[in-house]
Design a protein around this motif. Sequence first.
Motif, PDB file in Angstrom:
ATOM      1  N   ALA A   1      -1.163   7.983  -7.676  1.00  9.39           N
ATOM      2  CA  ALA A   1      -1.362   9.273  -7.018  1.00  9.39           C
ATOM      3  C   ALA A   1      -0.078   9.704  -6.312  1.00  9.39           C
ATOM      4  CB  ALA A   1      -2.516   9.185  -6.027  1.00  9.39           C
ATOM      5  N   VAL A   2       0.341  10.947  -6.580  1.00  5.36           N
ATOM      6  CA  VAL A   2       1.569  11.495  -5.990  1.00  5.36           C
ATOM      7  C   VAL A   2       1.230  12.817  -5.318  1.00  5.36           C
ATOM      8  CG1 VAL A   2       3.907  12.317  -6.443  1.00  5.36           C
ATOM      9  CG2 VAL A   2       2.977  10.421  -7.791  1.00  5.36           C
ATOM     10  N   GLY A   3       1.571  12.944  -4.049  1.00  7.51           N
ATOM     11  CA  GLY A   3       1.327  14.183  -3.320  1.00  7.51           C
ATOM     12  C   GLY A   3       2.467  15.163  -3.522  1.00  7.51           C
ATOM     13  N   THR A   4       2.134  16.426  -3.822  1.00  9.37           N
ATOM     14  CA  THR A   4       3.123  17.493  -3.963  1.00  9.37           C
ATOM     15  C   THR A   4       2.708  18.663  -3.086  1.00  9.37           C
ATOM     16  OG1 THR A   4       2.025  18.680  -5.782  1.00  9.37           O
ATOM     17  CG2 THR A   4       3.394  16.791  -6.369  1.00  9.37           C
ATOM     18  N   GLU A   5       3.573  19.681  -3.000  1.00  7.29           N
ATOM     19  CA  GLU A   5       3.253  20.851  -2.196  1.00  7.29           C
ATOM     20  C   GLU A   5       2.024  21.568  -2.742  1.00  7.29           C
ATOM     21  OE1 GLU A   5       6.633  23.361  -1.935  1.00  7.29           O
ATOM     22  OE2 GLU A   5       7.790  21.996  -0.670  1.00  7.29           O
ATOM     23  N   LYS A   6       1.801  21.496  -4.055  1.00  5.00           N
ATOM     24  CA  LYS A   6       0.675  22.199  -4.666  1.00  5.00           C
ATOM     25  C   LYS A   6      -0.602  21.381  -4.661  1.00  5.00           C
ATOM     26  CE  LYS A   6       3.433  25.130  -7.736  1.00  5.00           C
ATOM     27  NZ  LYS A   6       3.658  25.566  -9.134  1.00  5.00           N
ATOM     28  N   GLY A   7      -0.515  20.085  -4.432  1.00  4.30           N
ATOM     29  CA  GLY A   7      -1.703  19.240  -4.427  1.00  4.30           C
ATOM     30  C   GLY A   7      -1.410  17.871  -5.014  1.00  4.30           C
ATOM     31  N   LEU A   8      -2.461  17.060  -5.127  1.00  3.93           N
ATOM     32  CA  LEU A   8      -2.333  15.689  -5.597  1.00  3.93           C
ATOM     33  C   LEU A   8      -2.375  15.638  -7.120  1.00  3.93           C
ATOM     34  CD1 LEU A   8      -2.282  12.764  -4.337  1.00  3.93           C
ATOM     35  CD2 LEU A   8      -4.700  12.671  -4.902  1.00  3.93           C
ATOM     36  N   VAL A   9      -1.406  14.963  -7.716  1.00  5.81           N
ATOM     37  CA  VAL A   9      -1.404  14.723  -9.160  1.00  5.81           C
ATOM     38  C   VAL A   9      -1.349  13.221  -9.394  1.00  5.81           C
ATOM     39  CG1 VAL A   9      -0.348  16.928  -9.757  1.00  5.81           C
ATOM     40  CG2 VAL A   9       1.113  14.967  -9.270  1.00  5.81           C
ATOM     41  N   VAL A  10      -1.837  12.791 -10.568  1.00  2.00           N
ATOM     42  CA  VAL A  10      -1.922  11.350 -10.843  1.00  2.00           C
ATOM     43  C   VAL A  10      -1.296  11.049 -12.205  1.00  2.00           C
ATOM     44  CG1 VAL A  10      -3.437   9.335 -10.916  1.00  2.00           C
ATOM     45  CG2 VAL A  10      -4.082  11.296  -9.531  1.00  2.00           C
ATOM     46  N   PRO A  11       0.041  10.909 -12.269  1.00  4.51           N
ATOM     47  CA  PRO A  11       0.662  10.474 -13.519  1.00  4.51           C
ATOM     48  C   PRO A  11       0.303   9.020 -13.815  1.00  4.51           C
ATOM     49  CG  PRO A  11       2.289  10.573 -11.760  1.00  4.51           C
ATOM     50  CD  PRO A  11       1.025  11.161 -11.209  1.00  4.51           C
ATOM     51  N   VAL A  12       0.327   8.663 -15.099  1.00  2.82           N
ATOM     52  CA  VAL A  12      -0.171   7.355 -15.534  1.00  2.82           C
ATOM     53  C   VAL A  12       0.980   6.476 -16.010  1.00  2.82           C
ATOM     54  CG1 VAL A  12      -1.703   6.158 -17.131  1.00  2.82           C
ATOM     55  CG2 VAL A  12      -2.388   8.361 -16.166  1.00  2.82           C
ATOM     56  N   LEU A  13       1.051   5.263 -15.464  1.00  5.05           N
ATOM     57  CA  LEU A  13       2.026   4.256 -15.884  1.00  5.05           C
ATOM     58  C   LEU A  13       1.404   3.450 -17.021  1.00  5.05           C
ATOM     59  CD1 LEU A  13       4.861   3.295 -14.781  1.00  5.05           C
ATOM     60  CD2 LEU A  13       3.620   1.501 -13.597  1.00  5.05           C
ATOM     61  N   ARG A  14       1.841   3.731 -18.261  1.00  9.54           N
ATOM     62  CA  ARG A  14       1.226   3.129 -19.446  1.00  9.54           C
ATOM     63  C   ARG A  14       1.601   1.647 -19.595  1.00  9.54           C
ATOM     64  NH1 ARG A  14      -2.224   7.353 -20.575  1.00  9.54           N
ATOM     65  NH2 ARG A  14      -1.047   9.304 -20.495  1.00  9.54           N
ATOM     66  N   ASP A  15       0.631   0.853 -20.060  1.00 11.21           N
ATOM     67  CA  ASP A  15       0.867  -0.568 -20.374  1.00 11.21           C
ATOM     68  C   ASP A  15       1.585  -1.273 -19.225  1.00 11.21           C
ATOM     69  OD1 ASP A  15      -0.298  -0.315 -22.952  1.00 11.21           O
ATOM     70  OD2 ASP A  15       1.564   0.546 -23.696  1.00 11.21           O
ATOM     71  N   ALA A  16       1.023  -1.134 -18.027  1.00  7.80           N
ATOM     72  CA  ALA A  16       1.665  -1.713 -16.838  1.00  7.80           C
ATOM     73  C   ALA A  16       1.764  -3.225 -16.931  1.00  7.80           C
ATOM     74  CB  ALA A  16       0.884  -1.313 -15.585  1.00  7.80           C
ATOM     75  N   GLU A  17       0.848  -3.869 -17.703  1.00  9.21           N
ATOM     76  CA  GLU A  17       0.879  -5.327 -17.812  1.00  9.21           C
ATOM     77  C   GLU A  17       2.127  -5.818 -18.536  1.00  9.21           C
ATOM     78  OE1 GLU A  17      -1.023  -3.999 -21.664  1.00  9.21           O
ATOM     79  OE2 GLU A  17      -0.937  -3.344 -19.582  1.00  9.21           O
ATOM     80  N   GLN A  18       2.792  -4.941 -19.297  1.00 12.85           N
ATOM     81  CA  GLN A  18       3.981  -5.332 -20.059  1.00 12.85           C
ATOM     82  C   GLN A  18       5.276  -5.010 -19.321  1.00 12.85           C
ATOM     83  OE1 GLN A  18       3.769  -3.567 -23.963  1.00 12.85           O
ATOM     84  NE2 GLN A  18       1.612  -4.109 -24.239  1.00 12.85           N
ATOM     85  N   LYS A  19       5.189  -4.413 -18.160  1.00  9.87           N
ATOM     86  CA  LYS A  19       6.384  -3.949 -17.460  1.00  9.87           C
ATOM     87  C   LYS A  19       6.792  -4.919 -16.351  1.00  9.87           C
ATOM     88  CE  LYS A  19       5.369   0.961 -18.280  1.00  9.87           C
ATOM     89  NZ  LYS A  19       6.426   1.119 -19.277  1.00  9.87           N
ATOM     90  N   SER A  20       8.099  -4.989 -16.120  1.00  8.51           N
ATOM     91  CA  SER A  20       8.633  -5.793 -15.015  1.00  8.51           C
ATOM     92  C   SER A  20       8.547  -4.992 -13.727  1.00  8.51           C
ATOM     93  CB  SER A  20      10.095  -6.150 -15.302  1.00  8.51           C
ATOM     94  OG  SER A  20      10.895  -4.971 -15.329  1.00  8.51           O
ATOM     95  N   LEU A  21       8.825  -5.660 -12.608  1.00  7.60           N
ATOM     96  CA  LEU A  21       8.839  -4.952 -11.330  1.00  7.60           C
ATOM     97  C   LEU A  21       9.836  -3.802 -11.348  1.00  7.60           C
ATOM     98  CD1 LEU A  21       8.673  -7.889  -8.743  1.00  7.60           C
ATOM     99  CD2 LEU A  21       6.831  -6.358  -9.406  1.00  7.60           C
ATOM    100  N   ALA A  22      11.005  -4.024 -11.953  1.00  5.54           N
ATOM    101  CA  ALA A  22      12.032  -2.970 -12.011  1.00  5.54           C
ATOM    102  C   ALA A  22      11.557  -1.787 -12.847  1.00  5.54           C
ATOM    103  CB  ALA A  22      13.325  -3.536 -12.589  1.00  5.54           C
ATOM    104  N   GLU A  23      10.924  -2.061 -13.976  1.00  8.55           N
ATOM    105  CA  GLU A  23      10.429  -0.968 -14.829  1.00  8.55           C
ATOM    106  C   GLU A  23       9.330  -0.174 -14.125  1.00  8.55           C
ATOM    107  OE1 GLU A  23      11.117  -2.789 -19.317  1.00  8.55           O
ATOM    108  OE2 GLU A  23       9.363  -3.415 -18.148  1.00  8.55           O
ATOM    109  N   ILE A  24       8.490  -0.873 -13.373  1.00  7.13           N
ATOM    110  CA  ILE A  24       7.434  -0.180 -12.626  1.00  7.13           C
ATOM    111  C   ILE A  24       8.046   0.703 -11.543  1.00  7.13           C
ATOM    112  CG2 ILE A  24       5.492  -0.511 -11.048  1.00  7.13           C
ATOM    113  CD1 ILE A  24       4.808  -3.047 -12.626  1.00  7.13           C
ATOM    114  N   GLU A  25       9.009   0.178 -10.789  1.00  6.73           N
ATOM    115  CA  GLU A  25       9.635   0.961  -9.731  1.00  6.73           C
ATOM    116  C   GLU A  25      10.357   2.183 -10.300  1.00  6.73           C
ATOM    117  OE1 GLU A  25       9.273   0.826  -6.657  1.00  6.73           O
ATOM    118  OE2 GLU A  25       8.496  -1.173  -6.218  1.00  6.73           O
TER     119      GLU A  25
END
Length: 512
Positions: A379-403
């Motif tokens: 969940a990301v707050g913006t001036e227009k409201g809350l949007v929820v972009p999706v981090l795909r295949d999070a189980e395959q990502k490293s901490l750096a890729e997630i950040e």
Amino acid sequence: MTEIRVPTLGESVTEATVGEWLVKEGDRVSVDDPLVELETDKVSVSVPAPMAGVITSITAKEGDTVELDALLGEIGEANGTKASSSASSSNGSEAAASSAPTNKDEGGEPIEVLAPSSGESVTEADVGEWLVKIGDQVAVDETLVSLETDKAAVDVSAPSAGTITEIRQKEGETVTPGTVLAIITQGGGAVPETKSPEKASSAKPDPAAAKSASTTDRAALSPAPRRMIQENGLDPASIAGSGKDGRITKGDVVSYLKDQEAKPTPTPSTPSPSAPRDLGEREERVKMSRLRQTIARRLKESQNTAAMLTTFNDVDMSAVMEVRSQYKDLFEKKHGVKLGFMSFFVKACVHALREIPDVNAEIDGTDIIYKDHYDIGIAVGTEKGLVVPVLRDAEQKSLAEIEKGITDFGRRARDGQLSLEEMQGGTFTITNGGVYGSLMSTPILNMPQSGILGMHRIEKRPIVVGNEIVVRPMMYLALSYDHRIVDGKGAVTFLVRVKENLEDPQRLLLDL
């Protein structure tokens, strides 16, 4: 003659309701132009034109219920005179617009700028700020206007190079896919001044007012600041614009009004206690944006649909903070991104979701869909409201890729550059109210997901460790879940696993 029929609407869907026709009899269409919207119990489907030609008949009316392969209408070849005369007689205003000078004497060809299809289930949008005006020369793919849908802002680009000769839709108007927004004439030439909606009262130019007109063009007022300026009787030339190309924003008007209020003014006489209060200048009615309307609708649907329950726990953040403090400089130097807390929470949640698959599942009718992929909504707050972009295949990502992914989402969300595809299809959501100072909350599910984790602010509190009272950085965690699919035992176990993984991050490395 080619028939327009109801297409296949998806598995188990056998009928639909005819929504809005985007064309009428006599209109000329191109291949794949959207003709009509069909609404099913799951999605809205746009029916495209099977061929280029003229709409000769519309059989199914708006509101009719139609079955698969039912006849909706017919398209004839676009080489007869009857169809074109029908089009002009059935659309007086548009026919008048099309008869305006299009610079054909100089070989210019008029090109329509159409409102694009903005994605599945998106059937209309509001016209945002026009970045061009009548008479401007534009290049291919140059951005002309932005359309605000209930999910994201969509830029409309010029399909051809040429001159803007018509602007048919005003800022703030609601349009559907396929609506003509503007006309571009290839090759330049004369411009019909009367076609701009912004010049409804086009008087002959007054040389004495040339300076004022140029100042107004610089301001290029969008709907919100224009309304405030009109309501307060202000002169746009006296307000400094901070927007693109010196445009005046709503914030500029608010700042100007505050500056004016700060100036000393004569003390008005005290009104009678019985006199009615005039709040006209102290209240403002603003139409909800499509994003805000969708947020309101989806949250209420979530409350009405799911058997929502929230369970709480707290987590000692000492271990994560120690790791972050020890390695943050080396991490940023190597990966080019700061080491935050969110990557630890994403990893901890994925680990817990694997053990408690119900929290990563969803209900579809009388079925449960279990998912062996972990697409985490952030969940990301913006001036227009809350949007929820999706981090795909999070189980395959490293901490750096997630950040890196989360940082990119935050930047593009604030700039309105997220696509619809990036905000669809998540399996679990994490929201961080702690960045705003929240101590505890009960987050609402992002349907059709079955779980959402709420993070909160880190606060030093006394806790008992062994037989001693110590001060530790603590955070309350809240898991809201759909009790129709997730039992209390599963929800509590999930939250305990998240707590254990954060208090001892080495468990993540050892997959314990």
